[in-house]
Design a protein around this motif. Structure first.
Motif, short mmCIF file in Angstrom:
data_model
loop_
_atom_site.label_atom_id
_atom_site.label_comp_id
_atom_site.label_asym_id
_atom_site.label_seq_id
_atom_site.Cartn_x
_atom_site.Cartn_y
_atom_site.Cartn_z
N LEU A 73 7.71 -14.35 7.47
CA LEU A 73 8.76 -13.45 6.97
C LEU A 73 10.10 -13.77 7.64
CD1 LEU A 73 6.87 -10.05 6.70
CD2 LEU A 73 7.42 -11.68 4.89
N ASN B 215 0.83 -1.20 0.00
CA ASN B 215 0.00 0.00 0.00
C ASN B 215 0.86 1.26 0.00
OD1 ASN B 215 -2.45 -1.40 0.06
ND2 ASN B 215 -2.15 -1.79 2.25
N THR C 287 10.77 1.05 -3.06
CA THR C 287 10.84 1.01 -1.59
C THR C 287 12.05 1.81 -1.10
OG1 THR C 287 9.75 -1.11 -1.51
CG2 THR C 287 11.06 -0.52 0.41
N PHE D 36 10.56 -12.35 -2.82
CA PHE D 36 9.98 -11.33 -1.93
C PHE D 36 8.46 -11.31 -2.09
CE2 PHE D 36 13.28 -7.91 -0.61
CZ PHE D 36 14.24 -8.86 -0.38
N TYR D 37 8.05 -11.36 -3.33
CA TYR D 37 6.61 -11.34 -3.59
C TYR D 37 5.94 -12.56 -2.98
CZ TYR D 37 2.26 -10.65 -6.14
OH TYR D 37 0.95 -10.45 -6.47
N ALA E 103 7.02 -14.18 -0.40
CA ALA E 103 7.03 -14.01 1.06
C ALA E 103 5.86 -13.15 1.49
CB ALA E 103 8.35 -13.38 1.50
N TRP E 104 5.62 -12.12 0.72
CA TRP E 104 4.48 -11.26 1.03
C TRP E 104 3.17 -12.05 0.94
CZ3 TRP E 104 0.57 -10.13 -2.51
CH2 TRP E 104 -0.43 -9.28 -2.00
N LYS F 110 15.14 -13.10 -6.56
CA LYS F 110 14.97 -12.46 -5.27
C LYS F 110 13.67 -11.66 -5.23
CE LYS F 110 17.75 -9.74 -2.10
NZ LYS F 110 19.05 -9.09 -1.90
N SER F 111 13.42 -10.92 -6.30
CA SER F 111 12.20 -10.12 -6.34
C SER F 111 10.96 -11.01 -6.33
CB SER F 111 12.20 -9.22 -7.59
OG SER F 111 13.33 -8.37 -7.55
N ASN F 112 11.01 -12.11 -7.08
CA ASN F 112 9.88 -13.04 -7.08
C ASN F 112 9.73 -13.71 -5.71
OD1 ASN F 112 8.59 -12.83 -9.66
ND2 ASN F 112 10.35 -13.86 -10.59
N MET G 105 4.55 2.33 -0.29
CA MET G 105 5.21 1.10 -0.74
C MET G 105 6.30 0.67 0.23
SD MET G 105 5.89 -1.25 -3.10
CE MET G 105 4.79 -0.69 -4.39
N ASN G 106 6.22 -0.54 0.69
CA ASN G 106 7.28 -1.07 1.55
C ASN G 106 7.50 -2.53 1.19
OD1 ASN G 106 9.06 -1.80 3.47
ND2 ASN G 106 7.63 -1.70 5.18
N PHE G 107 8.34 -2.75 0.20
CA PHE G 107 8.56 -4.10 -0.32
C PHE G 107 9.93 -4.58 0.14
CE2 PHE G 107 9.14 -6.92 -4.20
CZ PHE G 107 8.27 -7.87 -3.74
N ASP G 108 10.07 -4.69 1.43
CA ASP G 108 11.36 -5.10 1.98
C ASP G 108 11.12 -5.69 3.37
OD1 ASP G 108 14.05 -5.49 2.26
OD2 ASP G 108 14.58 -3.38 2.38
N PHE G 109 12.11 -6.36 3.87
CA PHE G 109 12.02 -6.90 5.22
C PHE G 109 12.40 -5.81 6.22
CE2 PHE G 109 12.40 -10.48 2.43
CZ PHE G 109 11.55 -11.42 3.00
#
Ligand SMILES: Cc1cc2nc3c(=O)[nH]c(=O)nc-3n(C[C@H](O)[C@H](O)[C@H](O)COP(=O)(O)OP(=O)(O)OC[C@H]3O[C@@H](n4cnc5c(N)ncnc54)[C@H](O)[C@@H]3O)c2cc1C
Lengths: 406, 370
Positions: free
Chosen positions: B69, A4, A309, B286-287, B289-290, B282-284, B1-5
């Motif tokens: 996670l 989001n 991010t 992460f997705y 994991a989300w 890695k990007s896939n 947007m927060n697409f990180d650990f």
């Protein structure tokens, strides 16, 4: 992890939509956004300029630029939010990318105060279109091998030589050019960077027809073209450093060039085409191929999220953001090629996939070829040793340019 | 947007890496490979003490109750170090199956043993070559008795219990069976990666209990596999990243024709391609994991993306590694084969990438139609 918007992003997105709703209409299904101008059509240029001016007057142009140059100094993540929203609307062609994305930042970093105040605000407003006069017939990937000369003549410089592949030269008011001012020193040391008025006497622009039939780029010839010394960017002999600023901005502004077609479109196409008496989507070779496209396209998309991010947090994106064009451009070509073949005999008729097929070779070359991007990634990101150079310490005039005897 | 650990999650990952670098260097993997140990029992208990096996098991069942996670980041380190512990079948699959479908009794009995590392679980699926499909399951589960033979069961030599896909009536059911029960015969078979030892297991009227509702077995299994695929993809990602680093360092130090071989474009470009494959994976991941941590509707598609992408990266890395090391890369003495073995094992252990590509397209077509 959370996809989001942050509250700030959400607010900015809403604001952007309000502005867009007021001035342009959303895209219809299947319609694509304005994109780039390929043909020399004065009406399209006029519309593009009007849309840019409208954005500028309402505070939506050059969002990341400092306020003093006509920007809004917003963080990069908000700029991405803007791009996402603008991409959903039927806007005019964007002919300002090279200027605003690459040349503007170069002037900010290396230009004089006079150059900044003369150009940046007008550039932002779309009053002037800009082109990048770098490549030459014998200097593309090896950009520093260029030969167009600039010789001092009183307060002016006289330019002679030829540039090539210059996108948008035919409707540009201004160009940025790298020239050779000293052939007796090493290749990178003898270059100087200028701003040039494209309407100057002694400039001839000849469109080049691309393989897709469009004429986006040109040859540009200079014969005794006068450029005042006040248009010089940075010191004489310092042109390579300035050009590097432009190139860095180029590589960050050319993203994952999808080239129009998406893996989802391919599924729809495979449902429409037949193979072995059945819809092609039922063929397992076709399915395996589609899956690979989808997985890689998703990987690129989520890599973009990772970059975003980092930007949202105000940190510099990691090196992963450099794979976009390197992976995306060849993938667009494969996708176009595969989809064309899927269509069988009718594949030879131009529709979506054929346009991707015909346009994608350019994506793999413009802004650095696949090979050059791999070199850069290997050397800058993985820190592998640089290529051995035969040309580094030699005076430019002594560097071989063709097989011996030619 | 927060697409990180988060920073805390990254700290946990760092702790896992430090621990494994100390306790599980490649010599430990090799030690298991060259003996009949099947896994490193000390490492397994040390991991349990840190709560790894119980990462997603609720505290009431003796788990550490971290979350997905956290678990995937531990998985990445387990994969990076090629740790010779049966993490894959026990933590990603058996634990997940019981969490998803177990009744209170089963949860109580099994989960605390799993969390403590006292039990090792596995799934028993294949009965022949190629994909596992309801049509090619012949093992029968009737009246609380299981009969049939399963092939290449992951950690089949060491597991204490298995979850077995079997025919019950017309449908597929899952049977939970103790491998010490009557009528179980295990035959160890040679594994492409002996640190992931496998066995064929024959069941003859073996007492077993149903896991989950009758008739729902296949669906539950798919959910378990999707979730496991994401966790295993992190292991593959860890392996692939490690391969990239090792290979890069090797090519910088190895000279030929008066230059480090890393200065040759043919080498550089392939390392750049490997880097790109690792980043896409890695990007896939992460997705994935989300999707896993939010139990998203996208989980099925995300699992396929992660599994295909990570298998591609690890396989490519393992192949390129040996090639770029040259002759020494093909020796027992050098470590390349440890990665080469694990990469291929990981590629097939949950069904091949081709099967997951097929699954992906099924799901995309269904999504487009919806
Ligand atoms: C659509 C399009 C728009 C463009 N717009 C502009 C523009 O606006 N302004 C501008 O200045 N330029 C522009 N260009 C030019 C573009 O930057 C050059 O075409 C590009 O850098 C390649 O140079 P080249 O064409 O001379 O090919 P070359 O450099 O001759 O390359 C030929 C082949 O050799 C390979 N090669 C070259 N050097 C190496 C190396 N060191 N290692 C391995 N392989 C190598 C290349 O990868 C390529 O495959 C545009 C090009 C295109 C296609």
């Amino acid at each position: 992890m959370d996809f989001n918007d942050t509250p700030e992003e959400a607010e900015f997105r809403a604001e952007a939509r309000t502005f867009l709703d007021k001035h342009v209409r959303p895209l219809k299904p299947g319609e694509t956004a304005g994109g780039v101008l390929e043909r020399d059509d004065p009406e399209i240029v006029k519309q593009a300029k009007e849309w840019q001016a409208c954005k500028k007057d309402n505070g939506w142009a050059c969002l990341t630029w400092p306020k003093e140059f006509g920007g809004r100094a917003v963080a990069s993540n908000l700029n991405v939010v803007w791009n996402q929203e603008e991409g959903k609307y039927a806007t005019a062609a964007n002919i300002f990318g090279i200027g605003i994305g690459m040349l503007g930042p170069t002037i900010m970093a290396h230009g004089t105060d006079a150059q900044k105040s003369q150009h940046l605000e007008r550039m932002a407003r779309g009053d002037d279109v800009w082109c990048q006069l770098f490549s030459e017939p014998s200097a593309g990937s090896d950009l520093a091998g260029l030969r167009t000369s600039a010789v001092k003549d009183g307060d002016d410089w006289l330019l002679n030589g030829q540039k090539i592949w210059t996108t948008g030269a035919q409707f540009s008011e201004w160009g940025m050019i790298v020239t050779r001012t000293d052939p007796n020193v090493a290749k990178h040391a003898g270059l100087t960077y200028f701003i040039v008025d494209m309407k100057s006497p002694g400039i001839e622009i000849r469109p080049i027809k691309q393989i897709n039939g469009d004429s986006g780029f040109n040859e540009v010839f200079f014969s005794d073209t006068r450029v005042p010394d006040s248009n010089r960017v940075d010191a004489v002999g310092n042109g390579w450093a300035v050009a590097l600023t432009t190139l860095m901005n180029e590589r960050s502004s050319i993203g994952a060039g999808g080239g129009g077609m998406r893996a989802e479109d391919l599924i729809r196409l495979a449902q429409d085409c037949t193979l072995n008496g059945r819809p092609a989507i039922e063929d397992s070779a076709v399915r395996q191929k589609i899956a690979n496209f989808y997985v890689n396209a998703s990987g690129l998309k989520y890599t973009g999220y990772r970059t975003l991010t980092a930007l949202s947090r105000g940190t510099t994106p990691g090196p992963e953001s450099s794979i976009g064009k390197m992976v995306g451009a060849p993938m667009a070509q494969e996708l176009g090629s595969f989809a064309t073949e899927l269509m069988g005999i009718t594949g030879s008729q131009i529709s979506g996939p054929q346009e991707t097929y015909l346009g994608s070779p350019g994506l793999r070359i413009a802004g650095g070829t696949d090979e050059i991007l791999r070199n850069i990634l290997a050397e800058r990101v993985l820190r592998l040793p640089p290529e051995p150079r035969m040309d580094k310490k030699v005076a430019f005039r002594e560097i071989p340019t063709a097989p011996p005897g030619k | 947007m927060n697409f990180d650990f988060s920073d805390d999650q990254k700290l946990l990952q760092k702790t896992a890496r430090d621990f494994l670098e100390e306790r599980s260097p490649l010599a430990v993997n090799r030690n298991v490979l060259e003996s009949d140990l099947h896994y490193d029992a000390d490492l397994w208990s040390a991991a349990a003490e840190m709560g790894w096996q119980g990462a997603t098991i609720p505290e009431e069942y003796g788990g550490a109750g971290f979350g997905y996670l956290e678990l995937v980041l531990i998985a990445e380190e387990v994969g990076r170090s090629l740790a010779p512990i049966p993490f894959d079948s026990s933590v990603y699959l058996a634990t997940e199956a019981i969490l998803l479908a177990g009744n209170p009794e089963q949860k109580k009995n099994r989960l605390s043993a799993l969390a403590a590392g006292e039990a090792i679980g596995t799934l028993a699926l294949a009965e022949g070559r190629g994909e596992v499909h309801p049509n090619n399951i012949e093992t029968r589960f009737e009246g609380g008795k299981l009969t049939g033979t399963k092939l290449a069961v992951a950690n089949g030599n060491t597991a204490s219990f298995a979850i077995v896909a079997a025919k019950a009536g017309d449908g597929v059911a899952l049977a939970l069976v103790d491998l010490s029960a009557d009528g179980v015969t295990r035959s160890p078979v040679d594994s492409i990666d002996p640190t992931r030892s496998i066995a064929n297991i024959e069941f003859k009227n073996t007492p077993a209990e149903p896991l989950g509702d009758a008739g729902q077995g296949w669906e539950v299994l798919q959910r378990v596999l999707d979730r496991g695929a994401i966790m295993l993809a992190f292991e593959q990602l860890g392996g692939a990243s490690h391969v990239l680093e090792l290979t890069k360092d090797f090519t910088m130090g190895r000279y030929a024709f008066g230059r480090p071989i890393a200065s040759f474009q043919a080498i550089k470009h392939r390392l750049a391609d490997l880097y790109a494959a690792v980043e896409l994976a890695k990007s896939n991941c992460f997705y994935g994991a989300w999707a896993l941590s939010t139990d998203s509707d996208e989980l099925g598609i995300a699992a396929c993306n992660a599994r295909v992408s990570a298998s591609t990266a690890f396989d490519l890395g393992a192949v390129e590694m040996i090639q770029m090391y040259g002759g020494v890369g093909y020796t027992w003495e050098y470590d390349c084969h440890l990665f080469y073995r694990r990469a291929k094992h990981d590629s097939v252990v949950l069904g091949s990438p081709a099967e997951w590509r097929e699954k992906l397209v099924q799901r995309l077509v269904a999504k487009n139609a919806a």
